[in-house]
Design a protein around this motif. Structure first.
Motif, PDB file in Angstrom:
ATOM      1  N   THR A 100       0.803  -1.233   0.152  1.00  0.00           N
ATOM      2  CA  THR A 100       0.158  -0.044  -0.071  1.00  0.00           C
ATOM      3  C   THR A 100       0.873   1.188  -0.038  1.00  0.00           C
ATOM      4  O   THR A 100       1.484   1.552   0.805  1.00  0.00           O
TER       5      THR A 100
ATOM      6  N   TRP B  35      -4.673  -1.907  -8.681  1.00  0.00           N
ATOM      7  CA  TRP B  35      -5.688  -1.042  -8.931  1.00  0.00           C
ATOM      8  C   TRP B  35      -5.947   0.105  -7.774  1.00  0.00           C
ATOM      9  O   TRP B  35      -6.001  -0.403  -6.582  1.00  0.00           O
ATOM     10  N   TYR B  36      -5.822   1.201  -8.225  1.00  0.00           N
ATOM     11  CA  TYR B  36      -6.278   2.460  -7.505  1.00  0.00           C
ATOM     12  C   TYR B  36      -7.704   3.054  -7.799  1.00  0.00           C
ATOM     13  O   TYR B  36      -7.839   2.933  -9.141  1.00  0.00           O
ATOM     14  N   ARG B  37      -8.367   3.807  -6.766  1.00  0.00           N
ATOM     15  CA  ARG B  37      -9.586   4.284  -7.206  1.00  0.00           C
ATOM     16  C   ARG B  37      -9.173   5.797  -6.780  1.00  0.00           C
ATOM     17  O   ARG B  37      -8.540   5.955  -5.714  1.00  0.00           O
ATOM     18  N   GLN B  38      -9.547   6.895  -7.651  1.00  0.00           N
ATOM     19  CA  GLN B  38      -9.503   8.243  -7.627  1.00  0.00           C
ATOM     20  C   GLN B  38     -10.799   8.721  -7.866  1.00  0.00           C
ATOM     21  O   GLN B  38     -11.078   8.881  -9.072  1.00  0.00           O
ATOM     22  N   PRO B  44      -5.305   9.100  -5.141  1.00  0.00           N
ATOM     23  CA  PRO B  44      -5.642   7.892  -5.319  1.00  0.00           C
ATOM     24  C   PRO B  44      -5.579   6.934  -3.918  1.00  0.00           C
ATOM     25  O   PRO B  44      -4.621   7.076  -3.091  1.00  0.00           O
ATOM     26  N   GLU B  45      -6.269   5.601  -4.084  1.00  0.00           N
ATOM     27  CA  GLU B  45      -6.221   4.967  -2.807  1.00  0.00           C
ATOM     28  C   GLU B  45      -6.310   3.485  -3.486  1.00  0.00           C
ATOM     29  O   GLU B  45      -6.892   3.206  -4.391  1.00  0.00           O
ATOM     30  N   LEU B  46      -5.524   2.869  -2.855  1.00  0.00           N
ATOM     31  CA  LEU B  46      -5.384   1.303  -3.258  1.00  0.00           C
ATOM     32  C   LEU B  46      -6.465   0.590  -2.927  1.00  0.00           C
ATOM     33  O   LEU B  46      -6.944   0.434  -1.832  1.00  0.00           O
ATOM     34  N   SER B  49      -4.439  -5.599  -4.850  1.00  0.00           N
ATOM     35  CA  SER B  49      -3.090  -5.794  -5.642  1.00  0.00           C
ATOM     36  C   SER B  49      -3.064  -7.231  -5.931  1.00  0.00           C
ATOM     37  O   SER B  49      -3.851  -8.012  -5.483  1.00  0.00           O
ATOM     38  N   TYR B  87     -10.314   4.704 -12.145  1.00  0.00           N
ATOM     39  CA  TYR B  87      -9.807   3.420 -11.795  1.00  0.00           C
ATOM     40  C   TYR B  87      -8.344   3.352 -12.414  1.00  0.00           C
ATOM     41  O   TYR B  87      -8.210   3.453 -13.730  1.00  0.00           O
TER      42      TYR B  87
END
Lengths: 112, 111
Positions: A100, B35-38, B44-46, B49, B87
């Protein structure tokens, strides 16, 4: 609260005027990184640091400097900003060996 | 060829449907995929994985990796309007500490 902070959040400056964007994390993370985000180009890594006094170039390092004198801080320095450095900048940190990356809130920089 | 490619979208899906987001990468030796979401205006936040071929599920999210074909996908089941975001696919290139991001796919979930 575990977090990555950046200052300033918004900055409008003029060409050639040196500036520093600060980044600080309170999670004792070894790894820290700077990204810039531009429409159509996504997030691109500028510099990263694996630990104190260890830094390396990312994909777009030209025109930027960094330093890592303390584990918690990783400032981004623009010695002579130019309009093509107008962008949204993110600092991120993570512990070595973990997935992370924690991102800061972003700094929107405009260079006139 | 870009190192990590995504369709920019927008991908529009109705609430409750499955959203499928795709990403291809160029370095065959890449080992780690994220994959991150924004959300708009946010960082961005994870969210996922994945490291080995196959599927990895976490709640409504499933990441799929196919190293032979060099693609990674994200499925979002029972899509909600709150899933509307961009994403970002990210790949750790072989033998580096660099994370390469795609340009992101904008997802819109409509009620």
């Amino acid at each position: 609260e575990a977090q990555v902070t950046q200052n300033p959040r918004y900055l409008i400056t003029v060409t050639g005027k040196k500036l520093t964007v600060t980044c600080s994390q309170n999670m004792n993370h070894e790894y820290m990184s700077w990204y810039r985000q531009d429409p159509g180009l996504g997030l691109r890594q500028i510099y990263y640091s694996m630990n104190v006094e260890v830094t390396d170039k990312g994909d777009v390092p030209e025109g930027y400097k960094v330093s890592r004198k303390e584990k918690r801080n990783f400032p981004l320095i623009l010695e002579s900003p130019s309009p093509n450095q107008t962008s949204l900048y993110f600092c991120a940190s993570s512990a070595i060996g973990t997935d992370t990356q924690y991102f800061g809130p972003g700094t929107r920089l405009t260079v006139l | 060829q870009k190192e990590v490619e995504q369709n920019s979208g927008p991908l529009s899906v109705p609430e409750g449907a499955i959203a499928s987001l795709n990403c291809t990468y160029s370095d065959r030796g890449s080992q780690s995929f994220f994959w991150y979401r924004q959300y708009s205006g946010k960082s961005p936040e994870l969210i996922m994985s994945i490291y080995s071929n196959g599927d990895k599920e976490d709640g409504r999210f499933t990441a799929q990796l196919n190293k032979a074909s060099q693609y990674v996908s994200l499925l979002i089941r029972d899509s909600q309007p709150s899933d509307s975001a961009t994403y970002l696919c990210a790949v750790n290139m072989r033998n580096t500490d660099k994370l390469i991001f795609g340009t992101g796919t904008r997802l819109q979930v409509f009620p």
